[in-house]
Every structure is written in structure tokens, then in C-alpha cells.
Write a protein that holds these residues in place. Sequence first.
Motif, PDB file in Angstrom:
ATOM      1  N   SER A 227       0.851  -1.209   0.000  1.00  0.00           N
ATOM      2  CA  SER A 227       0.000   0.000   0.000  1.00  0.00           C
ATOM      3  C   SER A 227       0.878   1.248   0.000  1.00  0.00           C
ATOM      4  CB  SER A 227      -0.934  -0.001   1.198  1.00  0.00           C
ATOM      5  OG  SER A 227      -0.217   0.245   2.377  1.00  0.00           O
ATOM      6  N   ARG A 228       2.015   1.129   0.660  1.00  0.00           N
ATOM      7  CA  ARG A 228       2.950   2.280   0.668  1.00  0.00           C
ATOM      8  C   ARG A 228       3.411   2.614  -0.747  1.00  0.00           C
ATOM      9  NH1 ARG A 228       8.553   2.072   1.618  1.00  0.00           N
ATOM     10  NH2 ARG A 228       9.339   4.116   2.077  1.00  0.00           N
ATOM     11  N   GLU A 229       3.693   1.559  -1.524  1.00  0.00           N
ATOM     12  CA  GLU A 229       4.151   1.777  -2.901  1.00  0.00           C
ATOM     13  C   GLU A 229       3.028   2.284  -3.791  1.00  0.00           C
ATOM     14  OE1 GLU A 229       7.270   1.487  -4.251  1.00  0.00           O
ATOM     15  OE2 GLU A 229       7.823   1.341  -2.155  1.00  0.00           O
ATOM     16  N   VAL A 230       1.839   1.786  -3.560  1.00  0.00           N
ATOM     17  CA  VAL A 230       0.727   2.123  -4.464  1.00  0.00           C
ATOM     18  C   VAL A 230       0.194   3.516  -4.181  1.00  0.00           C
ATOM     19  CG1 VAL A 230      -1.645   1.500  -5.083  1.00  0.00           C
ATOM     20  CG2 VAL A 230       0.078  -0.277  -4.874  1.00  0.00           C
ATOM     21  N   PHE A 231       0.100   3.899  -2.887  1.00  0.00           N
ATOM     22  CA  PHE A 231      -0.589   5.146  -2.542  1.00  0.00           C
ATOM     23  C   PHE A 231       0.325   6.312  -2.221  1.00  0.00           C
ATOM     24  CE2 PHE A 231      -4.683   3.517  -2.770  1.00  0.00           C
ATOM     25  CZ  PHE A 231      -4.756   2.286  -2.143  1.00  0.00           C
ATOM     26  N   SER A 232       1.630   6.055  -2.054  1.00  0.00           N
ATOM     27  CA  SER A 232       2.480   7.132  -1.537  1.00  0.00           C
ATOM     28  C   SER A 232       2.731   8.242  -2.533  1.00  0.00           C
ATOM     29  CB  SER A 232       3.812   6.562  -1.063  1.00  0.00           C
ATOM     30  OG  SER A 232       4.468   5.978  -2.165  1.00  0.00           O
ATOM     31  N   LYS A 233       2.855   7.885  -3.770  1.00  0.00           N
ATOM     32  CA  LYS A 233       3.300   8.899  -4.721  1.00  0.00           C
ATOM     33  C   LYS A 233       2.120   9.450  -5.519  1.00  0.00           C
ATOM     34  CE  LYS A 233       7.900   7.380  -4.719  1.00  0.00           C
ATOM     35  NZ  LYS A 233       8.495   6.120  -4.651  1.00  0.00           N
ATOM     36  N   SER A 234       2.255  10.688  -5.931  1.00  0.00           N
ATOM     37  CA  SER A 234       1.167  11.328  -6.668  1.00  0.00           C
ATOM     38  C   SER A 234       1.044  10.707  -8.053  1.00  0.00           C
ATOM     39  CB  SER A 234       1.408  12.825  -6.810  1.00  0.00           C
ATOM     40  OG  SER A 234       2.656  13.035  -7.436  1.00  0.00           O
ATOM     41  N   LYS A 235       2.204  10.348  -8.627  1.00  0.00           N
ATOM     42  CA  LYS A 235       2.167   9.728  -9.959  1.00  0.00           C
ATOM     43  C   LYS A 235       1.929   8.232  -9.778  1.00  0.00           C
ATOM     44  CE  LYS A 235       5.045  10.017 -13.996  1.00  0.00           C
ATOM     45  NZ  LYS A 235       6.386  10.136 -14.477  1.00  0.00           N
ATOM     46  N   ILE A 236       1.343   7.598 -10.796  1.00  0.00           N
ATOM     47  CA  ILE A 236       1.095   6.150 -10.711  1.00  0.00           C
ATOM     48  C   ILE A 236       2.427   5.411 -10.652  1.00  0.00           C
ATOM     49  CG2 ILE A 236       0.173   4.138 -11.926  1.00  0.00           C
ATOM     50  CD1 ILE A 236      -1.944   5.945 -13.117  1.00  0.00           C
ATOM     51  N   ASN A 237       2.551   4.569  -9.628  1.00  0.00           N
ATOM     52  CA  ASN A 237       3.783   3.810  -9.463  1.00  0.00           C
ATOM     53  C   ASN A 237       3.528   2.384  -9.942  1.00  0.00           C
ATOM     54  OD1 ASN A 237       6.143   2.655  -8.691  1.00  0.00           O
ATOM     55  ND2 ASN A 237       5.790   2.801  -6.496  1.00  0.00           N
ATOM     56  N   TYR A 238       3.998   2.083 -11.160  1.00  0.00           N
ATOM     57  CA  TYR A 238       3.724   0.776 -11.741  1.00  0.00           C
ATOM     58  C   TYR A 238       4.385  -0.343 -10.964  1.00  0.00           C
ATOM     59  CZ  TYR A 238       1.660   3.227 -15.655  1.00  0.00           C
ATOM     60  OH  TYR A 238       0.851   4.025 -16.427  1.00  0.00           O
ATOM     61  N   TRP A 239       5.511  -0.009 -10.314  1.00  0.00           N
ATOM     62  CA  TRP A 239       6.182  -1.042  -9.512  1.00  0.00           C
ATOM     63  C   TRP A 239       5.290  -1.483  -8.357  1.00  0.00           C
ATOM     64  CZ3 TRP A 239      10.152  -3.608 -11.242  1.00  0.00           C
ATOM     65  CH2 TRP A 239      10.988  -3.011 -12.200  1.00  0.00           C
ATOM     66  N   GLY A 240       4.571  -0.527  -7.791  1.00  0.00           N
ATOM     67  CA  GLY A 240       3.658  -0.866  -6.698  1.00  0.00           C
ATOM     68  C   GLY A 240       2.615  -1.882  -7.156  1.00  0.00           C
ATOM     69  N   TYR A 241       2.075  -1.677  -8.343  1.00  0.00           N
ATOM     70  CA  TYR A 241       1.063  -2.614  -8.852  1.00  0.00           C
ATOM     71  C   TYR A 241       1.684  -3.967  -9.152  1.00  0.00           C
ATOM     72  CZ  TYR A 241      -2.060   1.352  -9.153  1.00  0.00           C
ATOM     73  OH  TYR A 241      -2.826   2.441  -8.837  1.00  0.00           O
ATOM     74  N   LEU A 242       2.926  -3.946  -9.610  1.00  0.00           N
ATOM     75  CA  LEU A 242       3.608  -5.214  -9.893  1.00  0.00           C
ATOM     76  C   LEU A 242       3.795  -6.001  -8.595  1.00  0.00           C
ATOM     77  CD1 LEU A 242       5.007  -6.935 -12.034  1.00  0.00           C
ATOM     78  CD2 LEU A 242       7.127  -5.767 -11.509  1.00  0.00           C
ATOM     79  N   TYR A 243       4.209  -5.281  -7.523  1.00  0.00           N
ATOM     80  CA  TYR A 243       4.362  -5.974  -6.231  1.00  0.00           C
ATOM     81  C   TYR A 243       3.020  -6.535  -5.767  1.00  0.00           C
ATOM     82  CZ  TYR A 243       8.726  -3.277  -6.104  1.00  0.00           C
ATOM     83  OH  TYR A 243       9.931  -2.716  -6.417  1.00  0.00           O
ATOM     84  N   LEU A 244       1.962  -5.768  -6.029  1.00  0.00           N
ATOM     85  CA  LEU A 244       0.622  -6.215  -5.639  1.00  0.00           C
ATOM     86  C   LEU A 244       0.281  -7.527  -6.328  1.00  0.00           C
ATOM     87  CD1 LEU A 244      -2.484  -3.937  -5.396  1.00  0.00           C
ATOM     88  CD2 LEU A 244      -2.683  -6.143  -6.452  1.00  0.00           C
ATOM     89  N   LEU A 245       0.527  -7.597  -7.637  1.00  0.00           N
ATOM     90  CA  LEU A 245       0.206  -8.814  -8.389  1.00  0.00           C
ATOM     91  C   LEU A 245       1.063  -9.994  -7.922  1.00  0.00           C
ATOM     92  CD1 LEU A 245      -0.188  -7.365 -12.008  1.00  0.00           C
ATOM     93  CD2 LEU A 245      -1.990  -8.031 -10.440  1.00  0.00           C
ATOM     94  N   ILE A 246       2.338  -9.720  -7.659  1.00  0.00           N
ATOM     95  CA  ILE A 246       3.227 -10.804  -7.214  1.00  0.00           C
ATOM     96  C   ILE A 246       2.771 -11.328  -5.848  1.00  0.00           C
ATOM     97  CG2 ILE A 246       5.577 -11.354  -6.470  1.00  0.00           C
ATOM     98  CD1 ILE A 246       6.557  -9.439  -8.675  1.00  0.00           C
ATOM     99  N   CYS A 247       2.440 -10.407  -4.942  1.00  0.00           N
ATOM    100  CA  CYS A 247       1.955 -10.828  -3.613  1.00  0.00           C
ATOM    101  C   CYS A 247       0.662 -11.635  -3.755  1.00  0.00           C
ATOM    102  CB  CYS A 247       1.686  -9.609  -2.730  1.00  0.00           C
ATOM    103  SG  CYS A 247       3.183  -8.907  -2.092  1.00  0.00           S
ATOM    104  N   ALA A 248      -0.235 -11.168  -4.618  1.00  0.00           N
ATOM    105  CA  ALA A 248      -1.508 -11.874  -4.818  1.00  0.00           C
ATOM    106  C   ALA A 248      -1.249 -13.300  -5.266  1.00  0.00           C
ATOM    107  CB  ALA A 248      -2.352 -11.141  -5.869  1.00  0.00           C
TER     108      ALA A 248
END
Lengths: 1253, 136
Positions: free
Chosen positions: A481-502
Motif C-alpha cells: 500500500s505504501r508503494e501504491v498510494f504514496s506517490k502522486s504519480k502512478i507507481n507501476y512497480w507498486g502494482y507489480l508488487y501487488l500482483l506478485i503478492c496476490a
Amino acid sequence: MNSSLQRVSLILFGFSIAAVISLRLFQPVRERRIRDEFVKLRTEKLFQKSSKANSLIQKEEAELLKNLNRIKNLFKHYLKSSKPFLMKSVFNETPKENLHSLAIWQGDSMIVWENNPGLSLNFKNDYLPRETFFSVRPLTASLAAYDTLRFEGKYYIIKLSKIVEKFYKIENDYFEPVSLNEKFSELLKVETNLIFNPKAFPSENKSVYSFVIYNNYNNKIGLLNFEKPNVSYEIKLLRIQTRKVVSVLLVFSFILLLIVLSSFFRKLNGFGKVTVLIFVAIILRYLIYYVNLVSNFFKGGIASPQYFSSRFGGGIARNPLELFITIVFGAVISIFALKYFRESPRDCKGKRKWLNILSLILISAFLPLYFRGFAASIQSFIFSSSLQYFSQNSLFPGWIKIFMLFNLFLLGAGFFNFLIIFVDYFLKSVIKYLNIKLKYSKIAASLILLFSFSIFNLIYPSLLLPYYLKLILLVAALLVSREVFSKSKINYWGYLYLLICASVFSLIILSSFSGQYKKKSLKLAAKEMDRPKVNLYKFWIKQLLKDARTNNSLKYSFLNGGNLNAEAFKIWSNSPFQKGNVPISVSFWDSTNKIIGLYSYNIYDSNNLDYKILSKVNNNKDTVFVFNNSKIVGITKNILPRRKKLTMIVCVNSRFNKITEPKFVTSRRLLNKIRIGEKDLFAFSINGNKIINEEGEFELPKSHIKLFKEIMKGKNEAWTELKLNGNSFLIYLHGVKERKANLIKVIGLKESDLSLSWFYFVKLFFYHSLIILLIVLSSFIFSVVKQRKVKFNFRGRLITAFLIVALIPLIFLASYLRSLTYLKNSASVRENLKEKTRMVISYLQSHWDETEPYKTLRDASDDLRINYSLYYRNNLIYSTLKKYYDIDLLSSLLNYKAKVNIEEQALTGTLVSEKVEKFNYSSFYKMIKIQNVPFVLEVNNAFNQILLPMSGSDFDVFLFGIYSIAVIITLLFSALLANQISNPIHKLTRAALAVGQGDLDLRISENYFGEIGELIKGFNLMIERLKKSQREITAMEREIAWREMAKQVAHEIKNPLTPMKLNVQHLRAAFNDKAEDFEKIFFTVTDNLIRQIETLKKIATEFSRLAKMPEATLKELDLTKVVREITELYADENLELTVTWKKPVIIKGDEDNLRRTLINIVRNAIQAKAKKIIFILSEDEQTFILDVKDNGMGIESAFQNKIFEAEFTTKKEGMGMGLAIVKNILEEMNASISLLESSAAGTTFRIVFPKNN
Amino acid sequence: MKKLLLIIVIILFGSIKGFSQGKGNSAVIFKAFENAFNYSNPALLSTYLADETYLSVKSEYSGYYSKSQAFYILQDFISSYAPFKIKFTHKRLDSSSPFAEGVLFFSLRGRRQRAKVFVSLEEQKGNFVIAQITID
């Protein structure tokens, strides 16, 4: 455009609803029409079906004749070229289809043949060349044709056949079903009965239509019987079609309605949109379920409930496809919720505190339930499905499993999406109340979340998931959530971590449930072994005996000297005994009690039957006997009443025993379906002190009897663990009473070792990775299409380069090793078969008995335990497993390739690849001489088990496991290295941009070494010098400007002063001379003086105007865009920049100056050690209000009212002009700036812009 | 004395009822099975399915299935094969493993066909449940 789409949707919606209503209303009318016009309709339908049937048969004929032509041309070509081994070349170039067989005669001798049972040994001349006909053999029917060829005085006949019908079926992965009858049924949508006999008579049944099949020469070759269309069936078809159309229209109408109402949807805020979306999704999902949309169009495969079904939601997941639709709905809502939550971060200001606290408590209480729901959903993947995810060694698990893995992935992704929303909401709500530094407040909030979750988990613990796993999941969600929500711009790495964790977590949970299921599987295996089967088998036997009396093929074979072994095989293969792997024999006896036909499967004592019981059997009755509660014998003497006597005996053994038959006739073991591999299982019965092995290759030491008896004292069932042959086993014990004896049944399952468990996990993760890769690629392509350019940054290029350099050699190496292993295995098989051949030859040559040659052949097989075949003059004369040749499943002709290799190439031995159904095996053929008579000996690995050091699938497990570790390590290191290299470059790029925007106060930290370190040092030095020279230049320019101006002023003032002096001198002279016109001179001089003074005044005014700052040019600009540019500029600083609004805000101003203003404010905040800056926009009727809030050290209260003064500064360096200039710039834009608040917690500046009315 | 007699009568009555209920249970289940196929309503069977039921249905299904799987497989079979009549030719109720065998009539692609049906029960927690269904 949107309103036109809505209009069109509304019209279509109206049409759809009208269509549904009219279909329903006019249904009875259409049915009545069918009834009234049925005769005409039937004729039309019969004509249509006949045309379709004709087309199908013509298509088959055309294909056959085309292939025949090709073969003839090839054969002609090789005859002309007189190449050696031309027969072999022709043979090798025939179409490689299992179903085709080829034979070429030269005169009366067959010179080329393909070993396939579909081939007729004797060539009959009943048909003309290129005329198609059906060729029927005991187990198959083929469509055949022949052609002739004359060459150099020799006459050749080329015959090609293609199997179109198999009269048997075997339930395993090797069987290739072929049925022209089934093709007709599918095509004509009616059950058909295809008769391959040109002399067959049309059916006398009036409800049956007999379609005569004519060949290409218009001769009758067969008959196709099918039920004539009847009214009730046609009406039923009509109702089915109507139901399908209505279901599609209803769903379509609902979607159109949503489009029509979409404008209302767009007006809602994010929360409203998500809420409406949830309701719409639920309604649509239930509509799809209610109208049976899926089952109307899909049957079997992913729509089969055996692969997954659950009663959840009343059946909205009753098969994998329904599950997929349900999960997709959930995933879409979660994506939307994530998008909304990300774009509209919560500003809790104004909300009541108690409401906030309540929501936090509710989230903490809800999370354990949420995890439980997730675990229960994954549990159903194991417990409500017959699919095995963790026991199959092959790399490709099958499409249905891949589909279910995709469902699992979507489920995990949806779960994680919602989880990070809950977590982020919780954190932000808690942080608001914590009055400490941001870094510590985040950690504190995380700990509060974990603690409150643990409390509620204690209150209602769930045994589905262990506590530590839930904690790890929560921690992972916090990080993601820190990676996905922290930055104003879309952080694609955050979504990648989300998919990997899922993916990872869903697979871990799936694996844990699979482990739990093993216990259940073991119990089921025990249940299966003990399942009462005697009554069931008796019932089946009675049905077999009854069906034999109406078996026309059996009667025809018996009366015409046909192959009754094959008939017995067909009866067995079409019976339920076949798919249950039940030991059985089916035999036929003539009136002298001589056996005339037999097929036995895994049963060896049927011949020991005491045939005296035959006399006890009534001629007119089917009789079934049961011996020892396990052997069941059914006898009927009544197959051909009033004609020749034919007796059928069916012998079945209901006891569970080991299978010793070849794989191509063995069905999938039921135990495999209970998710237990054969190699991993053993089963014993303990009766007193006796151990009976019922299953598996293991030996149970007698010492364990006492142990098991001890465990079972006073119990009916028990679990234990055991170490056997170095492996750990889970053992299930249960007591059974069999024929008054108390037995202990022991069934054990091998625990998976680590490498195998790792392989299974990695294999499934591999498929999930492919899905993730697909998503990443799709996003990339989408962004390229949208922005019309490829944005591939430096880091991405580095990672790609590292991966290519590392992975491609790995892949090549892996495929090379794999090929090498397969080659070595083939060589090993060859050597093994050669050795076996040598042993058989040696035995035969040393033990040969001329008087009893067959006894010698049998003894060789029994003593050496080797199965082999012997050929004499291309024909089979002996085989240890002759029954497969007797039933015509395997050809009795010598393999042609082997013949050519041995005869023409004079090879002593040759290894040939052969195939029965889809089962591949290798056969070693060798020319031998017994008593100077040449024979060909054959040994193969279909009938002889050969153990390889590492089988193909074992090697795949090993290779995949090792290489997966290598790939993961490569990925990690590539990412790390790329990050290390690209990070400083990235910082430099951003810094250069900021310098270009005018920010000369930034510095890049000098933590790097080598060339990059030097570059950064140089850059910092450059900025320093740039700033210094800018100051010097500014000072010099100012001085030059003032000097110029002074010179200019002096010059301008001097001009009027000279005439002024002359006038005063003239006046004085006139006064001294007491001139007569002194009064006139006085007024003239004073006039001149006044004029000159006016000139001086004008000069002073002009110079004063010059000293003013130039007016700024005001243009319309987007405040939002400028603010976002600033946040991007500082994106890489250790700083969190948030913009709380998204919509464009148009004001009038100077863009460059405004940018400089905001840079100045941000730079001041950074210098005040701020880690977080928020830009908040609000508005009233007249103005836009921009608050810039930071969490820096703040401004001392003593200085707060001086900060906008020129040359006031609290810094060591600086001229103190920054905020003064900022104020000036804003005033030029008719805006204002003020300090709203400042304390140790931070500072807020307020800038007010007038609205651009 | 009267009280004692009354108690004995009650106990006897309860035992007889319990015994007959156990006996009648299998008959009820077989009847429910017949109705499920005669009226194409597999829901009539859902309460009588064992937690793991052995199903062998034509060449499509063979193995042990959970209750929900077994229910949906039977539902699938009924919708595909449209059975219209089932006739048990033989039933054995008085055994620890009651069974029934018979013939199922269905209509596939307009043609009436028949299949052999075998159903057996097992005892689970004092009641009979369907342990095995074969339709071939």
C-alpha cells in the motif's frame, strides 16, 4: 458523442425488450405452426440432414483420394529414380497419420505395408480402382480405396485406408477416439446408427429413416439410420433455441440500460460510483445465473462441475466458467475501488472523531473475517474440485487447470486490492491523530493495525489460516500500500508488487490446503478399496449377459467364423468394468465346452474355473455365482436361442489388486483421481500375523504388525507416521470385518520431499508469472498507443538488457540438457532392450526343444520374465502377450521399417519407434537363427518395464526447480543492479530540470563512488559556481545599470541648466545696467526659467517611471498543471508531495513567474527539513485558494511578520529577497500570499488567486 | 407400576419407531431418487448425498465427488440427457448397505435410450446416505 451513444443504446434496449416479449408471446404460435406444418417441415429437415450426411461422406472420400494420389505420385517418382531403398523412402513420406494404413502389392506379393490393424491382409477386388468402400475389421471400420500402376512391365496395386470408426473405447490418455457415427450425430443433431455393410437393409421401424450411403461411383457402401424428426423433439429444440436467445437478449438489454443511465453514474463521486458498481455487478451476475447463460452455450470442459463446483451464492460458482465470471466481477469492482481511493485520498478534516474511531474498529474487526473468506474461497479450489495441482510431474498441467489457476490469480488480486485499501485508510486515519514525525507515525500506525487485528483474531480465531500467515499477509499489504498510494504519480512497480503478492500468497494457501486434503485422500483411498462392489458387479454382469443376446456383431462373428477374441475385447472395453480397472475375463464357449473366444484383463485364474458349474446353469436363464465374496461369475447359455449353442462367461474379481497390464489398455486409476500417485501409495491387510500386499511396491516389515495392533486397540480407525525405505509415510489404519475375520487395513501415503514441493509451487507460480507478464505487456502496449510514443526509461532498458544477457543462455542450456537427457534415456532403453534380446536368444538357442518348440518359447518368457515376440517370414508366430495380436489391436505383420532395416540394410538389430493409439514405445528387432531357421525376435518397452536413472518427467522436475531459482536470483540481481546504476542518473536528470526551472539551491547527495560520484560532485560544483556567478552578474549589472542611469540623468539635467544660468546672468546684467526695458527683460528671463524648470520636472518624472519594474504579461494558465510539474520536479527528493485535486484550474498569470514562486516555497520547506508538502485547493465565488502546507521546522513567531520584507533572512546564505520577490510576482498577477500558520509541526502559506471571470 | 409400564411402552415405541425409521429411511431415499429423475429435479436428492459420493455417470464422470459437485453433476446430467423415467427392478433394503438397481430412460438428440442405474447407500451418523451412483 456520449449522448449519441446513449440514444443508440436506448433504441437498442427498446428493440431487445420488444424482441424478448415477442419471442415469448409468439412461442405458442410458432409451436402450433410446427405442429400444423410438420409433414412439410419433416421432409425439409430430412432433405437437409441427407445433404449434410452426403457432404460429410464426400469430404472424407475427397481427402482419402487426394492422399492416395499423392502416394501414387511419390511411389512413381521413386520407381523412376531407381534409388535404393525406394520402398522405405516412399513409406517414410506417407502422411504421418496414425489412422492411415498403406499397402502396396507387386503382383500378388505385398511389398510395402504400414503396421496398422486397419489393414486388410488379403486384397479383394470387389471394387474398381479409385472407388471408395468401407473395409470392416473386428475392432475398426475404415474408408478405403486403391489404385493401380504399371511400371517397367510390373503391376502394382496401392491401397490406402483410413480408420473412421473404432468399435472399442478405453478410458485413458492414450486412446484416440474415432467415430464417423458420432460425427454424423453431431452434424445432424440426432442420434445415428452407421452400418458399414453395403448389403444392409433399411430399417423396418417407421420412426427411423435409413439414409443410403453411396460412394463416388454411386454404389451403395453403407447405411445411416436415424430417428425421423418428430414433433415433440422439434418443439423441444425450438424451446431450447428460444431460451438461448432470450437469455442473451436479457443480459444484453441490461447492459444497454446501464449505458443509458451512465450519465447519472458519471455525476457521482468516487464512493458513489463504487457503491453503484457493486449493486450493478450483483444484479448482472444474478441475471446471468438466473437465465442460465453459461449452461445454455457451454457443456463440459470448463463448464463441467467435476472440475469445480460450490453451492456458494446459490450456485453462482457451479463450474469453473461460472466461478470465473463471478471472480471477474469482484476483480473489476476492486480495481475501480482502488482507482477511486488512490485519486481521492481521504482528508479527514471536518469528519467527526468518533466516526473515524468507529470505522477503525470496524476495519480491525472485519479483517479476520475477510481473511477467513479468502481462505475459504481458496479451500474450495481443493475440496470442491477433482483437479490435482500438486501431484502431476509434467510441465504442462492442462488447459482446465491453467484456467483454474487464472481464477485463483484473479481471486488473489481482487483480495489484495481491497486489503490495501482497508490498510491505507486505517493508516491515514490513525496518522492524522498522531502528532509525531511522519516517518515514525507510519510505523506507529502500522503497529496499531497489527495489534488491533491480533486482538480481534483472538476473539474469533479461524483455523483455516495460521495466525503467522495472516500477519505476514498484513505486513505485505502494508508494504504494497505504501508503494501504491504514496506517490502522486502512478507507481507501476507498486502494482507489480501487488500482483506478485496476490500470486504468491494464494499459491501458499492453496498448497497448505492441498496438504490437508492428502489426509482426506488417504481416507478416500481406503474407502475406495473397501467400497462394497459385489452387488454392483453382479448387476453389471447381468446386464452384460443380457446385452450379449442382442449383440448382432457377436452373433455374426460366431456364425461366420469371425474373431471372437475381438468380440470379447469389445464387450469388455464398452463395459463399466473397463473404466474401473476391474480384473475381468470375458470368454465364449461352444457346445463342446471348448473356449472359442477370450479376453482377460488383469485376471489370471479365470481358466481355473470349475466348469462343472456349467451343468448347473439353466439354458434359459442368466446365472450369477459369487465365490468367497470376491469372485463373481456370470454365465449365459442363451445367446443364440434355437440356433448354434454359444455360451458366454464373465468372470470378475472384486478385490483390489495390482495392475500388470500394459498402459495403453489401462484406465486412469481411481486412486489418481483421489489425488494419490501410484508410486506414493501402499496398502496392506493384516490378518492375524499375516501381511497381504494389496497395493504399492513397498515391503512392510512384520515387526510393524505388533505396532499397528497396539495403535488400533479399542479404536476403529487411527493415524500415524512411519519411516520406510528412507521415506516418511502418513498412515491411515482402519478395522474391517471380512468373512468373520477382523482385519486391519493399512494404507500409507508418502510425504512429498522438499524438491518436489518446490517444483509444484514454482510450476504454478510460473503460470501466474505468465499472466502477470501478459498484464504488464498489455499495459505497456496500451500506454504506447495512448501516448503514441515508447516510454522506455533507462532503468527499464538496463533491466531488460541484464535479463536478456542472463536468461537466454539459461534457456539454451536448459533445452540442451533436456535434449541430452532424452537422448541418454533413448540410448539406455536401446541398451536395455538389446540386453533383453540377447538373453532371450541365448536361452532359446541353448534350451531349444524341437519336439516342443512352443514350450521352449513359453519357458524362456517365464524363466527370464521377459515379454517378447517372434516372427517368421514377416508373420507373428509367437508372443508372450499374444492376446493383443489375437484381438487385432496390434498387427501380426512384422514392422515394415524393421524388415527393411534388417533385410535391406543387413543390420543385425534395429530400434524402431512404434505407436499403439497415442502410446509411444520402442521395439528392438533382431534377426536370429534357431536350428538354422531365420526368425526375427522383438522386445519392446510397452510390455517390459525399463527403469531409467532419471525419467523425462523426473528430469523436468529437477530442471524446472533449479532453473526457477536461477531465474528468480537473476531477476532480483538485475533489478538491484539496474537500480544502483540508474538511480544517480535519474537524480541528475531531475536536478538538471530543476536548475533549468531556476532552482539553484538544490544539491545532490554525494554518496556515490567512481565516475558517477565524480559526475555528481562536478554537478554540485557547477551549481555552486553558477549561483555565485549569477549573484556577481546580477550585482555588476545593477551597478552598470545605475551608472548608466546617473550618466543619463546628469546629461539630461545639464541641458536645461545652461540656458537657465545664461538667463539669470542676463537678468543680473540688466539690473546692474539699470536697463530701460528691465521689466520686459525680467518677465522674459523668468518665463525662460519656468520653462526650463518644467523641463527638469519632466526629466525627473520620466526617470522615476523608468525605475519601476516592467509590467508582467498575464495569460491564462492551468494552475493544476504547474503544481503537478513542481511535484514531478521534486519526485526523487526524500519528500512526499501530494496534490489534493485533479481538475484543471484556470487563472491569469505568468507561468514562469508562478513556477519560480512555487519552487521558492518548496525549496524553503525543504530547507526547513520538511518531509511532506501538501497542495490543497479550495474556492469561493471570487477566488481560488491554494494552501501549501509542509511539516517542516516552522518559522519563529518573532520573525513571522517580517518574512515578506526585502533583505530579511534567517539563513546563513542568501539575500533575503526570495519571499519578497514571490510577493511582488503574485501581486503583479493580482494575487496575494500570506502566512496562514507556522509552528514546530509545519508551515502553511496561503495564496489567493482571483477567478478568471 | 402404571408409571413404569408407561415408561416401558414409551421406550419400546421409540425403539420400534427408530428401527423402522432406519429401515424406512433407505426406502425414502430410493423413492426420492426416482422422483428426482422422473421429475427432473435433482434438488430432491441433495440432502441424501454423502459428503463424498462415488459417481460413475456415462463416460464423463467417474470418481469421488463432494456433495456440491455430485449435486451439480447430476443436475448437468439431467439437463443434458433429459431422463423421463426411472424404474428400479430390484431393491434390497434390509442390509447394512442397501442398494437398488434398475433402468433409466432418457432422450438424447431425439432418440430414446436407456442406461443401467445402480444406487447403494451407507450409514453415516445413524442415517443412510447415498454412497454410490452408477449410470452406464
